[in-house]
Design a protein around this motif. Sequence first.
Motif, PDB file in Angstrom:
ATOM      1  N   ALA A   1       6.253  -2.990  12.778  1.00 29.84           N
ATOM      2  CA  ALA A   1       5.536  -4.017  12.016  1.00 29.84           C
ATOM      3  C   ALA A   1       4.452  -3.389  11.142  1.00 29.84           C
ATOM      4  CB  ALA A   1       4.913  -5.033  12.975  1.00 29.84           C
ATOM      5  N   LEU A   2       3.754  -2.393  11.675  1.00 29.09           N
ATOM      6  CA  LEU A   2       2.676  -1.760  10.917  1.00 29.09           C
ATOM      7  C   LEU A   2       3.203  -1.033   9.684  1.00 29.09           C
ATOM      8  CD1 LEU A   2      -0.300  -0.973  10.668  1.00 29.09           C
ATOM      9  CD2 LEU A   2       0.156   0.985  12.160  1.00 29.09           C
ATOM     10  N   ILE A   3       4.269  -0.238   9.858  1.00 32.12           N
ATOM     11  CA  ILE A   3       4.824   0.506   8.726  1.00 32.12           C
ATOM     12  C   ILE A   3       5.435  -0.453   7.707  1.00 32.12           C
ATOM     13  CG2 ILE A   3       6.521   2.243   8.028  1.00 32.12           C
ATOM     14  CD1 ILE A   3       6.142   3.574  10.729  1.00 32.12           C
ATOM     15  N   ALA A   4       6.078  -1.515   8.174  1.00 31.66           N
ATOM     16  CA  ALA A   4       6.629  -2.516   7.253  1.00 31.66           C
ATOM     17  C   ALA A   4       5.512  -3.181   6.450  1.00 31.66           C
ATOM     18  CB  ALA A   4       7.419  -3.559   8.033  1.00 31.66           C
ATOM     19  N   PHE A   5       4.396  -3.473   7.116  1.00 35.10           N
ATOM     20  CA  PHE A   5       3.261  -4.080   6.406  1.00 35.10           C
ATOM     21  C   PHE A   5       2.696  -3.118   5.367  1.00 35.10           C
ATOM     22  CE2 PHE A   5      -1.342  -4.573   5.964  1.00 35.10           C
ATOM     23  CZ  PHE A   5      -1.407  -5.857   5.443  1.00 35.10           C
ATOM     24  N   ILE A   6       2.560  -1.834   5.737  1.00 36.70           N
ATOM     25  CA  ILE A   6       2.061  -0.840   4.777  1.00 36.70           C
ATOM     26  C   ILE A   6       2.985  -0.763   3.569  1.00 36.70           C
ATOM     27  CG2 ILE A   6       1.656   1.633   4.429  1.00 36.70           C
ATOM     28  CD1 ILE A   6       0.738   1.759   7.358  1.00 36.70           C
ATOM     29  N   ALA A   7       4.296  -0.728   3.834  1.00 39.27           N
ATOM     30  CA  ALA A   7       5.264  -0.665   2.732  1.00 39.27           C
ATOM     31  C   ALA A   7       5.134  -1.893   1.839  1.00 39.27           C
ATOM     32  CB  ALA A   7       6.679  -0.561   3.288  1.00 39.27           C
ATOM     33  N   TYR A   8       4.993  -3.060   2.447  1.00 40.94           N
ATOM     34  CA  TYR A   8       4.857  -4.297   1.659  1.00 40.94           C
ATOM     35  C   TYR A   8       3.568  -4.277   0.850  1.00 40.94           C
ATOM     36  CZ  TYR A   8       4.539  -9.246   0.514  1.00 40.94           C
ATOM     37  OH  TYR A   8       4.429 -10.435  -0.170  1.00 40.94           O
ATOM     38  N   TYR A   9       2.477  -3.843   1.478  1.00 45.78           N
ATOM     39  CA  TYR A   9       1.175  -3.857   0.807  1.00 45.78           C
ATOM     40  C   TYR A   9       1.135  -2.910  -0.389  1.00 45.78           C
ATOM     41  CZ  TYR A   9      -3.764  -3.048  -0.069  1.00 45.78           C
ATOM     42  OH  TYR A   9      -4.972  -2.902  -0.687  1.00 45.78           O
ATOM     43  N   VAL A  10       1.626  -1.668  -0.193  1.00 44.97           N
ATOM     44  CA  VAL A  10       1.535  -0.691  -1.289  1.00 44.97           C
ATOM     45  C   VAL A  10       2.463  -1.069  -2.440  1.00 44.97           C
ATOM     46  CG1 VAL A  10       0.871   1.196   0.258  1.00 44.97           C
ATOM     47  CG2 VAL A  10       3.284   0.865  -0.295  1.00 44.97           C
ATOM     48  N   LYS A  11       3.516  -1.815  -2.145  1.00 48.88           N
ATOM     49  CA  LYS A  11       4.436  -2.218  -3.205  1.00 48.88           C
ATOM     50  C   LYS A  11       3.961  -3.479  -3.911  1.00 48.88           C
ATOM     51  CE  LYS A  11       8.362  -1.381  -5.328  1.00 48.88           C
ATOM     52  NZ  LYS A  11       8.587  -0.120  -6.058  1.00 48.88           N
ATOM     53  N   ALA A  12       3.451  -4.452  -3.143  1.00 46.57           N
ATOM     54  CA  ALA A  12       3.048  -5.728  -3.731  1.00 46.57           C
ATOM     55  C   ALA A  12       1.653  -5.665  -4.332  1.00 46.57           C
ATOM     56  CB  ALA A  12       3.113  -6.831  -2.676  1.00 46.57           C
ATOM     57  N   GLY A  13       0.780  -4.830  -3.748  1.00 40.27           N
ATOM     58  CA  GLY A  13      -0.577  -4.696  -4.273  1.00 40.27           C
ATOM     59  C   GLY A  13      -1.372  -5.983  -4.129  1.00 40.27           C
ATOM     60  N   ASN A  14      -2.070  -6.358  -5.169  1.00 42.01           N
ATOM     61  CA  ASN A  14      -2.914  -7.551  -5.134  1.00 42.01           C
ATOM     62  C   ASN A  14      -2.107  -8.850  -5.104  1.00 42.01           C
ATOM     63  OD1 ASN A  14      -5.225  -5.938  -5.285  1.00 42.01           O
ATOM     64  ND2 ASN A  14      -5.203  -5.941  -7.532  1.00 42.01           N
ATOM     65  N   LYS A  15      -0.806  -8.747  -5.327  1.00 43.31           N
ATOM     66  CA  LYS A  15       0.036  -9.945  -5.351  1.00 43.31           C
ATOM     67  C   LYS A  15       0.791 -10.140  -4.038  1.00 43.31           C
ATOM     68  CE  LYS A  15       0.768  -9.552 -10.356  1.00 43.31           C
ATOM     69  NZ  LYS A  15       1.772  -9.421 -11.434  1.00 43.31           N
ATOM     70  N   MET A  16       0.278  -9.548  -2.954  1.00 41.99           N
ATOM     71  CA  MET A  16       1.026  -9.558  -1.700  1.00 41.99           C
ATOM     72  C   MET A  16       1.199 -10.967  -1.124  1.00 41.99           C
ATOM     73  SD  MET A  16      -1.787  -7.826   0.855  1.00 41.99           S
ATOM     74  CE  MET A  16      -0.673  -7.967   2.242  1.00 41.99           C
ATOM     75  N   PHE A  17       0.332 -11.911  -1.499  1.00 47.50           N
ATOM     76  CA  PHE A  17       0.444 -13.272  -0.977  1.00 47.50           C
ATOM     77  C   PHE A  17       1.035 -14.232  -2.006  1.00 47.50           C
ATOM     78  CE2 PHE A  17      -3.239 -11.487   1.402  1.00 47.50           C
ATOM     79  CZ  PHE A  17      -2.632 -11.478   2.661  1.00 47.50           C
ATOM     80  N   THR A  18       1.676 -13.671  -3.011  1.00 45.13           N
ATOM     81  CA  THR A  18       2.291 -14.500  -4.043  1.00 45.13           C
ATOM     82  C   THR A  18       3.800 -14.301  -4.046  1.00 45.13           C
ATOM     83  OG1 THR A  18       2.114 -12.808  -5.771  1.00 45.13           O
ATOM     84  CG2 THR A  18       0.211 -14.268  -5.445  1.00 45.13           C
ATOM     85  N   LEU A  19       4.501 -15.225  -4.711  1.00 45.85           N
ATOM     86  CA  LEU A  19       5.956 -15.130  -4.787  1.00 45.85           C
ATOM     87  C   LEU A  19       6.382 -13.897  -5.587  1.00 45.85           C
ATOM     88  CD1 LEU A  19       8.670 -16.427  -4.171  1.00 45.85           C
ATOM     89  CD2 LEU A  19       8.457 -17.771  -6.283  1.00 45.85           C
ATOM     90  N   SER A  20       5.657 -13.568  -6.641  1.00 48.94           N
ATOM     91  CA  SER A  20       6.005 -12.385  -7.433  1.00 48.94           C
ATOM     92  C   SER A  20       5.819 -11.111  -6.614  1.00 48.94           C
ATOM     93  CB  SER A  20       5.142 -12.329  -8.696  1.00 48.94           C
ATOM     94  OG  SER A  20       3.759 -12.232  -8.370  1.00 48.94           O
ATOM     95  N   GLY A  21       4.783 -11.079  -5.771  1.00 56.17           N
ATOM     96  CA  GLY A  21       4.577  -9.927  -4.900  1.00 56.17           C
ATOM     97  C   GLY A  21       5.692  -9.785  -3.884  1.00 56.17           C
ATOM     98  N   LEU A  22       6.143 -10.924  -3.347  1.00 59.64           N
ATOM     99  CA  LEU A  22       7.252 -10.922  -2.391  1.00 59.64           C
ATOM    100  C   LEU A  22       8.522 -10.388  -3.049  1.00 59.64           C
ATOM    101  CD1 LEU A  22       8.444 -11.686   0.358  1.00 59.64           C
ATOM    102  CD2 LEU A  22       8.835 -13.989  -0.537  1.00 59.64           C
ATOM    103  N   LYS A  23       8.794 -10.847  -4.278  1.00 54.38           N
ATOM    104  CA  LYS A  23       9.990 -10.375  -4.982  1.00 54.38           C
ATOM    105  C   LYS A  23       9.918  -8.873  -5.260  1.00 54.38           C
ATOM    106  CE  LYS A  23      11.081 -14.744  -7.325  1.00 54.38           C
ATOM    107  NZ  LYS A  23      11.189 -15.424  -8.640  1.00 54.38           N
ATOM    108  N   LYS A  24       8.711  -8.400  -5.522  1.00 49.93           N
ATOM    109  CA  LYS A  24       8.530  -6.995  -5.858  1.00 49.93           C
ATOM    110  C   LYS A  24       8.663  -6.090  -4.644  1.00 49.93           C
ATOM    111  CE  LYS A  24       5.212  -3.923  -8.171  1.00 49.93           C
ATOM    112  NZ  LYS A  24       3.855  -3.836  -8.791  1.00 49.93           N
ATOM    113  N   ALA A  25       8.239  -6.580  -3.470  1.00 46.42           N
ATOM    114  CA  ALA A  25       8.107  -5.699  -2.306  1.00 46.42           C
ATOM    115  C   ALA A  25       9.154  -5.908  -1.225  1.00 46.42           C
ATOM    116  CB  ALA A  25       6.706  -5.869  -1.697  1.00 46.42           C
TER     117      ALA A  25
END
Length: 287
Positions: free
Chosen positions: A54-78
């Motif tokens: 879970a931790l590594i998956a979150f890191i991967a999601y965060y570094v890919k989505a950046g500031n948009k991690m809680f948005t639909l565009s961030g989800l699509k990106k990451a």
Amino acid sequence: MEKILPIGEYIEKGINSLEQNLSFLWSAIDDGISWLVENMNDLFLAIPFVIILALIAFIAYYVKAGNKMFTLSGLKKAYGLTIFVILGLLLIYAMGYWEEAIQTTTLVIVSTIIALILGIPFGIWSAKSNTADTVIRPILDFMQTMPAFVYLIPAIFFFSVGNTPGVIATVIFSLPPSVRLTNLGIRNVPGDVIEAGRAFGANENQILYKIQLPLAMPTILAGINQVILLALSMVVIASMVGAKGLGSIVYQGIQQNDIAKGFESGLGIVVLAMILDRITQSIGSKK
């Protein structure tokens, strides 16, 4: 053919002299690296697999989505990288090589940290001094072109077998990109930006830490990415001197002519390399 210049004999005498006169230093380095590797292994292995996943998956999601991690565009990106990380780690766990994957990751982390602690300052020095660059560049050429197996000989001589000689050989092999790309990044900072900093009264340290290093950070991060990948490429060779991890399983597969064991452990190394590569590339792309 008779040797005219026995360079190897001179190198051997020098290594023997270093081993005899600085044995306390090699012992201290061996104890320090062994302690660090073993304690990191114990720490990571004490954490349940699900939490690390879970931790590594979150890191991967965060570094890919950046500031948009809680948005639909961030989800699509990451989501692509995140799913790949989850499936890759589940594959390693399902094949039964999770403990070896942790050992390999620990070796890579320790080797990378040491390589960066040594490499980035030398890269800064090379960028600041043409004389230093002239001296350091052929040394880096030597380190990169010398066959990696050759590094194992003095490493075994100084540190016997185990994780330490594997880490030392890995550091030597993977260090040059951090020096070269740090040097390149700083040298590529536009001169007019530096002059503007001086015009506003910044001293050399302020120019380095507030102008050159921030602007050079994408290139430096590319160097870190290369260090990590080169360190991973050394894990099989390091296993020949007693380093633990997936590399040792590959080596066992070679010795036993076990195709299944060799392929599975090799696949585990590939998955780890791809995960670390994609995450570090994503961090670099944010700069």
